[in-house]
Design an enzyme around this catalytic site. Structure first.
Site, PDB file in Angstrom:
ATOM      1  N   TRP A 169      -4.188  -1.593  -1.319  1.00 41.24           N
ATOM      2  CA  TRP A 169      -3.288  -2.995  -1.820  1.00 41.24           C
ATOM      3  C   TRP A 169      -4.175  -4.496  -1.208  1.00 41.24           C
ATOM      4  CZ3 TRP A 169      -0.536  -7.914  -2.715  1.00 41.24           C
ATOM      5  CH2 TRP A 169      -1.781  -7.966  -3.608  1.00 41.24           C
ATOM      6  N   GLU A 203      -1.677  -9.344 -18.055  1.00 40.21           N
ATOM      7  CA  GLU A 203      -1.788  -8.329 -16.925  1.00 40.21           C
ATOM      8  C   GLU A 203      -2.323  -7.525 -17.245  1.00 40.21           C
ATOM      9  OE1 GLU A 203       1.242  -6.541 -14.743  1.00 40.21           O
ATOM     10  OE2 GLU A 203       2.722  -7.279 -17.013  1.00 40.21           O
ATOM     11  N   CYS A 213       0.246  -1.243   0.186  1.00 37.91           N
ATOM     12  CA  CYS A 213       0.212  -0.246   0.370  1.00 37.91           C
ATOM     13  C   CYS A 213       1.194   0.726   0.334  1.00 37.91           C
ATOM     14  CB  CYS A 213      -0.754  -0.008   1.015  1.00 37.91           C
ATOM     15  SG  CYS A 213      -1.898  -1.432   1.204  1.00 37.91           S
ATOM     16  N   ARG A 248       0.995   1.752  -5.883  1.00 37.91           N
ATOM     17  CA  ARG A 248       1.544   0.717  -5.120  1.00 37.91           C
ATOM     18  C   ARG A 248      -0.121  -0.387  -5.237  1.00 37.91           C
ATOM     19  NH1 ARG A 248       6.451   2.476  -2.786  1.00 37.91           N
ATOM     20  NH2 ARG A 248       5.638  -0.104  -0.647  1.00 37.91           N
ATOM     21  N   ASN A 262       1.151  -0.111   5.572  1.00 37.17           N
ATOM     22  CA  ASN A 262       1.413  -1.110   4.079  1.00 37.17           C
ATOM     23  C   ASN A 262       3.062  -2.127   4.800  1.00 37.17           C
ATOM     24  OD1 ASN A 262       2.473  -1.414   2.069  1.00 37.17           O
ATOM     25  ND2 ASN A 262       4.470  -0.300   2.157  1.00 37.17           N
ATOM     26  N   GLY A 263       2.009  -3.261   4.589  1.00 34.77           N
ATOM     27  CA  GLY A 263       2.432  -4.602   5.011  1.00 34.77           C
ATOM     28  C   GLY A 263       1.488  -5.653   4.977  1.00 34.77           C
ATOM     29  N   HIS A 266       2.942 -32.057 -26.996  1.00 36.26           N
ATOM     30  CA  HIS A 266       3.594 -32.519 -25.856  1.00 36.26           C
ATOM     31  C   HIS A 266       2.199 -32.426 -24.787  1.00 36.26           C
ATOM     32  CE1 HIS A 266       7.908 -34.297 -26.935  1.00 36.26           C
ATOM     33  NE2 HIS A 266       8.192 -33.521 -27.205  1.00 36.26           N
ATOM     34  N   GLU A 277       7.334 -13.556 -21.430  1.00 33.36           N
ATOM     35  CA  GLU A 277       7.227 -11.655 -20.777  1.00 33.36           C
ATOM     36  C   GLU A 277       6.138 -10.673 -21.959  1.00 33.36           C
ATOM     37  OE1 GLU A 277       7.747  -9.569 -19.700  1.00 33.36           O
ATOM     38  OE2 GLU A 277       7.376  -7.694 -19.731  1.00 33.36           O
ATOM     39  N   LYS A 327       2.757  -9.805 -20.046  1.00 29.81           N
ATOM     40  CA  LYS A 327       2.054  -8.293 -20.491  1.00 29.81           C
ATOM     41  C   LYS A 327       0.317  -8.267 -20.951  1.00 29.81           C
ATOM     42  CE  LYS A 327       4.520  -6.418 -18.746  1.00 29.81           C
ATOM     43  NZ  LYS A 327       5.432  -6.544 -18.775  1.00 29.81           N
ATOM     44  N   LYS A 363       1.982  -1.785  -8.278  1.00 29.12           N
ATOM     45  CA  LYS A 363       3.476  -1.850  -9.068  1.00 29.12           C
ATOM     46  C   LYS A 363       4.653  -2.243  -7.988  1.00 29.12           C
ATOM     47  CE  LYS A 363       6.833  -0.300 -12.400  1.00 29.12           C
ATOM     48  NZ  LYS A 363       6.177  -0.687 -13.696  1.00 29.12           N
TER      49      LYS A 363
HETATM   50  C1  F6R Z   1       4.958  -7.128 -14.998  1.00 30.13           C
HETATM   51  C2  F6R Z   1       5.730  -6.511 -13.202  1.00 30.13           C
HETATM   52  C3  F6R Z   1       5.430  -7.641 -12.349  1.00 30.13           C
HETATM   53  C4  F6R Z   1       7.611  -7.196 -11.682  1.00 30.13           C
HETATM   54  C5  F6R Z   1       7.554  -8.163 -10.727  1.00 30.13           C
HETATM   55  C6  F6R Z   1       8.327  -7.800  -9.210  1.00 30.13           C
HETATM   56  O1  F6R Z   1       4.816  -6.039 -15.697  1.00 30.13           O
HETATM   57  O2  F6R Z   1       5.882  -5.651 -13.379  1.00 30.13           O
HETATM   58  O3  F6R Z   1       5.957  -8.579 -12.551  1.00 30.13           O
HETATM   59  O4  F6R Z   1       8.308  -7.514 -12.586  1.00 30.13           O
HETATM   60  O5  F6R Z   1       6.691  -7.277  -8.775  1.00 30.13           O
HETATM   61  O6  F6R Z   1       9.461  -6.318  -9.713  1.00 30.13           O
HETATM   62  P1  F6R Z   1      10.625  -5.560  -9.018  1.00 30.13           P
HETATM   63  O7  F6R Z   1      11.163  -5.591 -10.768  1.00 30.13           O
HETATM   64  O8  F6R Z   1       9.313  -4.778  -8.746  1.00 30.13           O
HETATM   65  O9  F6R Z   1      10.791  -6.607  -8.473  1.00 30.13           O
END
Ligand code: F6R
Length: 610
Positions: free
Chosen positions: A75, A490, A2, A27, A100-101, A506, A483, A487, A605
């Site tokens: 969050w 998400e 958060c 966040r 936060n936590g 397989h 990746e 993308k 994020k």
């Molecule tokens: C996806 C994304 C997440 C982060 C993951 C790790 O687009 O951004 O999968 O890569 O949460 O976050 P960091 O890089 O901040 O450790």
């Protein structure tokens, strides 16, 4: 995970709290709230379910004023998004608290407090903290001592901000396991989960350390360490500018960040190499000595950063001939792993605050690794501060929740690492110069591939009504496919999976039909012919293919097979180049579907909880 903001000043702090909260929304954004102590020494609070914008609307309708306050954007972890679970949590309008936590022993504490007569009004783990502080205050303990006592009871991670109406000009903040920074103003102090929240208010910051407690008044700040000793923490002056929140004409931060990649890569490369050599000291003063001893590398990360690690492992084994293993941080931290002699432990993280990556680093601390290195986009993050060596990607702050420029700059940093390690293990000067040259071509090549934007926007229309998609790749391009799939899922909420193309037959081939678009990453490398056979297998089952091919790949568009030639000439940089079209594809599919691009549902994020 958060976001927290707090302030104590001689003037109304509500605008600072709300602006700070808006900037912390990356966040978490499922509910928000703030509380202030007003001029009548009464606690006033507004909470909403939804985003900070809604909180601002509510504030405009019924403004609060106060010189001491705390705010929170949530969050959800314990308890669904709702007003009753939104922070600040209060005890009888006497105390207010933001957190936060995660408090791991909250069940036990809740039961103890209930047996003492305390009531709970939310489903959160947080409420135990405010009730426990009240319990300590009832037994004649002063405010600060009560917080120290409660910290001893808490297991888990927390950054806290606490108000007490008996001490109207005072805010107490504390951290363990979750980040917290103090902002220094003139006759005012702030506290926040990161500096970004406070940049409009100040450029001067103090990073609280593990177990620190900050006793904050408008004209006085006292920091105690975990042993309750008063400590001096260094003041940092941030060079970040405020206008990073400007979208510069782009509709979304994610698009701005995708198109910023040539600059982000240039910035990450700047000063890190000469024309033909990597400057190893950029990883740390004694990096050269450590790399010369390195016989093995362990990369640990989460999500997109994990994908960057996977690609780097291919480079490391091919170029440096050094064994390289990559692991998901949340898995690594809970298993016993055998550490080979002289293994360098590398973490990769955009935020530097990801709880699992940080915990993995901490567990690596005394496990017998040669050294630890963090590749990170945030200076002064927990990860960079706690690692022996550090290399900062200079991607600039990334606001879109889906990582784009952070990923490609992580790859640049990892490629520099590969060269720096390889040169300690026999890479010739001539070969080093060739690799450095490949890196230097990247910004221009990324700009070129971005020119396919319009074609990819058109392609995206075919995906918008689909529920599933498959992404295929081979070798390091499997990680690029992973990746791309991440993308797409998400931000567009389409279920997408990546497979090694050779694995299709397989099992997953059973899924292929006309409703399952199949995206293939097809660079012109030694695996292309094998990949082409795999694609034929898909075509023969009626699957619709979307192929991102290199120049001279000789894969042509036919019925049911759309080939986009991205004009790439194959080399080590190709995984980076091939990532860009997949970012654009995910973006445009999500736009067509009307999804919330920068703040996808259920995500945040910075994942500062386990
Ligand atoms: C996806 C994304 C997440 C982060 C993951 C790790 O687009 O951004 O999968 O890569 O949460 O976050 P960091 O890089 O901040 O450790």
């Amino acid at each position: 995970m958060c976001g927290i903001v707090g302030a104590v000043a001689k003037k109304d702090i509500c605008p600072v709290l709300l602006e700070g909260l808006q900037r912390l929304e990356y966040r978490g954004y499922d509910s928000a709230g703030f509380a202030v102590i007003d001029s009548d020494k009464k606690l006033q609070r507004i909470r909403i379910k939804g985003k900070v914008e809604k909180l601002q609307e509510q504030y405009r309708l019924s403004p609060l004023r106060g010189t001491t306050g705390i705010a929170h954007t949530r969050w959800a972890t314990h308890g669904k998004p709702s007003i009753k679970n939104a922070h600040p949590h209060t005890y009888k309008n006497q105390l207010a608290l933001v957190h936060n936590g995660i408090i791991e022993n909250h069940h036990k504490l809740r039961e103890e407090l209930i047996s003492l007569g305390f009531e709970f009004n939310s489903d959160t783990d947080t409420e135990v903290i405010v009730n426990a502080i009240s319990n300590e205050l009832n037994s004649d303990t002063d405010f600060l001592a009560a917080i120290f006592k409660v910290m001893k009871l808490l297991e888990g991670a927390y950054a806290l901000g606490v108000l007490n109406i008996d001490e109207p000009g005072r805010l107490i903040a504390a951290r363990k396991g979750s980040p917290l920074v103090i902002g220094i103003g003139v006759d005012q102090y702030f506290v926040a989960s990161d500096v970004f929240a406070l940049l409009p208010a100040t450029q001067k910051f103090i990073y609280l350390e593990e177990g620190d407690v900050a006793d904050i008044r408008a004209n006085k700040l006292t920091i105690y360490n975990k042993n309750k000793k008063i400590v001096d923490r260094p003041i940092h002056v941030s060079e970040s500018t405020v206008d990073i929140t400007d979208k510069q004409g782009y509709r979304h931060y994610m698009m701005k960040e995708i198109f910023y990649q040539p600059d982000a890569i240039s910035n990450t490369l700047k000063g890190r190499s000469t024309k033909d050599q990597v400057i190893t000291e950029e990883f740390g003063e004694n990096a050269k000595q450590i790399f010369s001893k390195t016989e093995c590398i362990k990369i640990v990360a989460c999500g997109t950063s994990y994908h960057a690690g996977l690609i780097a492992a291919f480079w490391m084994e091919k170029i440096a001939n050094i064994h390289c293993q990559v692991e998901i941080a949340s898995e690594y931290r809970y298993r016993k792993s055998v550490i080979l002699d002289n293994t360098l432990f590398v973490t990769v993280s955009q935020s530097g605050e990801t709880a699992d990556t940080l915990a993995a680093l901490r567990s690596a601390g005394d496990a017998g690794y040669l050294s630890t290195l963090a590749i990170c986009n945030v200076d002064e993050s927990s990860l960079t501060r706690e690692s022996d060596l550090c290399f900062l990607t200079h991607a600039g702050i990334e606001i879109g929740v889906a990582s784009t420029k952070a990923f490609t700059t992580q790859l640049v940093a990892l490629f520099l690492l590969v060269i720096a390690v390889a040169k300690e293990h026999g890479l010739s000067k001539k070969d080093e110069a060739k690799l450095v040259k490949q890196l230097s071509t990247l910004p221009a090549r990324v700009s070129k591939v971005l020119e396919h934007n319009d074609a990819i926007e058109l392609m995206a229309k075919d995906f918008a009504d689909k529920n599933h998609a498959l992404f295929l790749g081979r070798g390091s391009f499997l990680s690029v496919a992973m990746e791309g799939a991440l993308k797409l899922k998400e931000i567009s909420y389409i279920h997408a999976e990546a497979y090694a193309a050779g694995e299709l037959k397989h099992g997953p081939l059973a899924l292929v039909d006309e409703d399952m678009p199949v995206v293939a990453v097809a660079p012109n490398n030694n695996l292309l012919e094998k990949l082409k056979s795999n694609l034929e297998e898909v075509k023969a089952r009626g699957g619709k293919l979307y192929i991102f091919a290199d120049e001279i790949s000789e894969v042509e568009s036919t019925n049911g097979m759309f080939v986009l030639n991205i004009n790439n000439v194959y080399d080590y940089m190709s995984p980076i180049i091939h990532t860009i079209p997949l970012q654009l594809l995910a973006y445009y599919v999500a736009v067509i579907k009307g999804a919330d691009i920068d703040q996808p549902r259920n995500l945040a994020k910075s994942v500062t909880v386990e």
